[in-house]
Design an enzyme around this catalytic site. Sequence first.
Site, PDB file in Angstrom:
ATOM      1  N   LYS A  27      94.964 105.229  41.948  1.00 14.69           N
ATOM      2  CA  LYS A  27      95.941 105.802  41.356  1.00 14.69           C
ATOM      3  C   LYS A  27      97.300 105.563  41.708  1.00 14.69           C
ATOM      4  CE  LYS A  27      97.155 110.909  41.153  1.00 14.69           C
ATOM      5  NZ  LYS A  27      96.589 112.168  41.596  1.00 14.69           N
ATOM      6  N   SER A  49      93.610 118.148  41.219  1.00 17.32           N
ATOM      7  CA  SER A  49      93.915 116.926  40.401  1.00 17.32           C
ATOM      8  C   SER A  49      92.896 115.679  40.553  1.00 17.32           C
ATOM      9  CB  SER A  49      95.296 116.220  40.757  1.00 17.32           C
ATOM     10  OG  SER A  49      96.410 116.750  40.304  1.00 17.32           O
ATOM     11  N   SER A  76      96.293 115.604  37.852  1.00 21.62           N
ATOM     12  CA  SER A  76      97.257 114.664  37.685  1.00 21.62           C
ATOM     13  C   SER A  76      96.683 113.293  37.620  1.00 21.62           C
ATOM     14  CB  SER A  76      98.426 114.779  38.729  1.00 21.62           C
ATOM     15  OG  SER A  76      97.684 114.522  39.931  1.00 21.62           O
TER      16      SER A  76
END
Length: 494
Positions: free
Chosen positions: A78, A182, A158
């Site tokens: 990420k 998330s 997210s």
Amino acid sequence: MSLTNMTIAEAGAALATSKISAVELTAAHNDAIAALNPRLNAFITTTPELALSQAKAADARLKAGSAGPLTGIPLAIKDLFCTAGIRTTAGSKILSPFVPPYESTVTQQLLDAGTVFLGKVNLDEFAMGSANITSAYGTVENPWKRNGSDAKLVPGGSSGGSAAAVAARLAMGATGTDTGGSIRQPAAFTGLAGIKPTYGRCSRYGIIAFSSSLDQAGPMARTVEDCAILLQAMAGFDPKDSTSAERALPDFRAATKGGVRGKKIGIPAEYRMDGMSPEILALWEQGIAWLKAEGAEVREISLPHTKYGLPVYYIVAPAEASSNLARYDGVRFGARVDGEDLIDMYERTRAAGFGAEVKRRIMIGTYVLSAGYYDAYYLRAQKIRALILRDFETAFADVDAILTPTAPSAAFGLGEKMDDPVTMYLNDVFTVPASLAGVPAMSVPAGLSAEGLPLGLQVIGKHFDEETVLSVSAALERAAGFSALPTIRAGASA
Ligand code: GLN
């Protein structure tokens, strides 16, 4: 079997017995990314050459007999984890030129384990969002489609890039971060497993901060066992993070084999909300039946302050974000827009560098922390947060784990739920309470909606009892036998 369709456990065994090489495995994933990323937009930055050189080193380690279960496994990171020498954007324009001089502890530990980094994956700007639509680097497409429809769906957020990359077989696993859901919500939207460990389990050092008292790193992968293998490498005490827990790590992979016989599972009455989709309710009932059939004892419990979870979260998280994001001033990190004087430079930099959602959160956060409103909002929210934690502690005196749905719906269409931010915030209704309490929680793919989209169940555990979360999740996974595949994936002809 196709190299991109293996689980981490399978690939680890094949690497250990020289049936495949890390270079082959990495090359297959680099090819898959080259073919599908232009469509999915899961990666912001790809690092194919770096990945191949790491794979070569992994092959050498495998040959030398110094490999572990993750040596040679290709991962997506990420783009919120600082990676030394590799651009790290947090999904924001303000960090677009930022190349960190240091490595986050979690990614360093994954590098030490011999994993291969395929690149940095897309996310909502500063991890604020539930659909990966606030990224300055574009939306991410969910590789799943509704039956008979080609409409683009969101992958959740997210960690939307992490979710899309792993679901579409562009990576075997990914790092995620979870502040209010998330990891769990995008896992549920894309048919993956994902665990948010106990707050303090994984170091936050080098993870770009959103809301420091809630942010937690964790893995996303295609099976519960793969998540356990990844978590083993990601977790552990780090003196560089003052909130990191000085606790021994259990054997997470062994925990997935534990079973649920005799375990007490709580079903919180307050999660049965008005207007909830009958499909989600049915899946929850099915989960209860599966756990009973596996020998668990199921009990009704009460988490009375659940209804305050969302309002408390949407005060605490923006408050901390407004403070954390003050550092992006055009002086120290990333982009700068020059102005007439210092203040003007700050204002122009922040006006141009942040997107609408981030600005909204900074304004809400500044408001709830301001002198006139601090007591009415922030202090109040902190008090209710303590009550939410107490709800869990009381419940966990009677049960070993809690079962709930992960999200109130399946993945929705790009463009849906976007008229008003509050509708978007409702996505997080089942995930934020565990975040506020700091307890571990995992989403497991448990079935398909009538439209053919994945749905997830959530298992919540006691502080530092990821073992029970993993054993209950693995039992659900075995019972569900989820084997459906997304439409867009490496190796699929369409
Ligand atoms: N959807 C939540 C938010 O927008 C959670 C995000 C997260 O966990 N990073 O804040």
